[in-house]
Design an enzyme around this catalytic site. Structure first.
Site, PDB file in Angstrom:
ATOM      1  CG  ASP A  64     -14.462  -4.443   7.027  1.00 16.42           C
ATOM      2  OD1 ASP A  64     -14.547  -4.436   5.791  1.00 16.42           O
ATOM      3  OD2 ASP A  64     -15.017  -3.623   7.769  1.00 16.42           O
ATOM      4  CG  ASP A  70      -9.638  -5.260  14.237  1.00 15.12           C
ATOM      5  OD1 ASP A  70      -9.831  -4.058  14.489  1.00 15.12           O
ATOM      6  OD2 ASP A  70      -9.331  -5.677  13.108  1.00 15.12           O
ATOM      7  CD  GLU A  92     -15.918  -3.100  12.571  1.00 12.65           C
ATOM      8  OE1 GLU A  92     -15.502  -2.172  13.264  1.00 12.65           O
ATOM      9  OE2 GLU A  92     -15.742  -3.155  11.347  1.00 12.65           O
ATOM     10  CD  GLU A  93     -13.405  -6.597  14.951  1.00 15.91           C
ATOM     11  OE1 GLU A  93     -13.286  -7.579  14.204  1.00 15.91           O
ATOM     12  OE2 GLU A  93     -13.322  -5.423  14.541  1.00 15.91           O
ATOM     13  CG  ASP A 111     -15.042  -0.073  15.056  1.00 16.27           C
ATOM     14  OD1 ASP A 111     -14.276  -1.014  15.334  1.00 16.27           O
ATOM     15  OD2 ASP A 111     -14.978   0.565  13.990  1.00 16.27           O
ATOM     16  CG  LEU A 113      -8.013  -0.747  16.790  1.00 17.20           C
ATOM     17  CD1 LEU A 113      -7.786   0.161  17.987  1.00 17.20           C
ATOM     18  CD2 LEU A 113      -6.859  -1.705  16.651  1.00 17.20           C
ATOM     19  CG  ASP A 114     -13.094   3.522  13.057  1.00 20.85           C
ATOM     20  OD1 ASP A 114     -13.702   2.780  12.276  1.00 20.85           O
ATOM     21  OD2 ASP A 114     -12.767   4.683  12.771  1.00 20.85           O
ATOM     22  CD  GLU A 278     -17.585   1.762  11.935  1.00 20.06           C
ATOM     23  OE1 GLU A 278     -16.369   1.537  12.049  1.00 20.06           O
ATOM     24  OE2 GLU A 278     -18.211   1.537  10.883  1.00 20.06           O
TER      25      GLU A 278
END
Ligand code: AHM
Ligand code: MG
Length: 329
Positions: A64, A70, A92-93, A111, A113-114, A278
């Protein structure tokens, strides 16, 4: 009014004298503290315009667009965890696990910053975390500790940065809601042992994708749309923030189901949500609140991951409705 229980008091009572539990408690406390700082940044909104900007051209590990915030959120969480017995952080990052504390016996997956595609629209976004035990004697690599079905989680939760900063947390003995008291800065226990009502008339899904869905998913939504006159015999309501923490908090508050199925678009065969940081934490929280979580066919917490950043179709919420959806598959 009864005595207010702070997060610290709750964690101390839960840990008792147990060193393993105290380590988990320290990790959760650190994430909550990092969350307070992230909430402050989010609350500055357009005053921190640079933070909502897309970063360079590279997508994150999950594929993404990555926003400045993020990355800042991940940095804050990593910095907070440095003082805790957490060995590695999966995020996630970041493509690979990040070493945190060599003496640690836990791995944390986040995650940071969802819902970050929403940060410039002033809706709730949040931080999701999952905590797993790490035993260097039993796990060939820290990755092995992360690549396990979600039922091995020892704790999980999320922070939502909205009108209130809330923490929804489980340690495997129920799901509890803490709210940050803005006057003192402390998180206070607001609702212990949350129970998601088993039945619901409310669903949440990005319905603009209907043409891409498979037959069972289309069938379920068609039957909801048919209302009282249809096979379900009741009228449904639809709610979709498009920020999973906000949609999840609504479900923990008044029931409902969240759906992000796989679809035919390129890259969406397994939906949009990531299993490890998540779906797993949300599934753990949901089951601890007497709800259900499935990919349509398999209980989320029983799925063996094959990749840190893999996606998974996700349906969670009111138990009877989740079972209903599974019956279409
Ligand atoms: P993110 O981690 O990149 O923010 O993606 C996850 C988000 C969820 O919060 C949300 O429910 C979903 O993506 C929204 O997807 P869509 O934009 O297809 O509605
Ligand atoms: Mg996310």
């Amino acid at each position: 009014m009864s005595e207010s229980v702070t997060l610290q008091t709750y964690l101390d009572r839960w840990a008792g004298g147990d060193a393993g539990k105290a380590a988990v408690a320290a990790a959760v406390k650190a994430i909550a503290e990092a969350g307070v700082g992230i909430a402050d940044l989010v609350a500055r909104g357009p005053l921190e315009e640079g933070l909502a900007k897309i970063r360079g051209v590279d997508p994150n590990a999950g594929g993404d667009a990555q926003k400045e915030l993020d990355v800042v959120a991940e940095e804050r969480i990593l910095a907070a965890l440095k003082t805790t017995p957490v060995a590695f952080l999966a995020s996630e990052e970041s493509e690979d696990l990040i070493p945190v504390n060599p003496a640690g016996r836990l791995v944390v997956a986040v995650d940071p910053l969802d819902g970050s595609s929403n940060i410039d629209t002033n809706v709730s976004v949040g931080t999701i975390y999952s905590i797993l035990p790490y035993d260097p004697a039993a796990h060939a690599s820290p990755k092995d500790a992360v690549m396990r079905p979600g039922r091995h989680q020892v704790a999980a939760g999320f922070l939502a940065y909205g009108p209130a900063t809330i923490l929804v947390a489980t340690f495997g003995e129920g799901t509890h809601v803490f709210v940050q008291d803005r006057r003192t800065g402390e998180f206070l226990l607001a609702r212990a042992h949350v129970e998601i009502p088993a039945e619901t008339k409310e669903y949440g899904v990005n319905q603009s994708n209907v043409r891409h869905w498979d037959a069972p998913m289309k069938g379920y939504i068609e039957d909801c749309l048919a209302g009282k006159e249809g096979p379900r015999g009741k009228d449904f309501n639809m709610r979709w923030v498009g920020s999973m923490v906000a949609d999840a908090f609504r479900i923990f508050t008044r029931g409902g189901v969240y759906l992000y199925p796989g679809d035919r678009r390129k890259g969406y065969a397994d939906g949009r949500l990531r299993l490890i940081y998540e779906a797993n934490p949300v599934a753990f929280l949901t089951e601890q609140a007497k709800g259900g979580a499935t990919d349509g066919k398999t209980r989320i917490l029983d799925i063996a991951p094959h990749h840190i950043h893999q996606r998974i179709p996700l349906v969670f919420g009111s138990k009877a409705e989740v079972e209903q959806i599974a019956s279409y598959y």
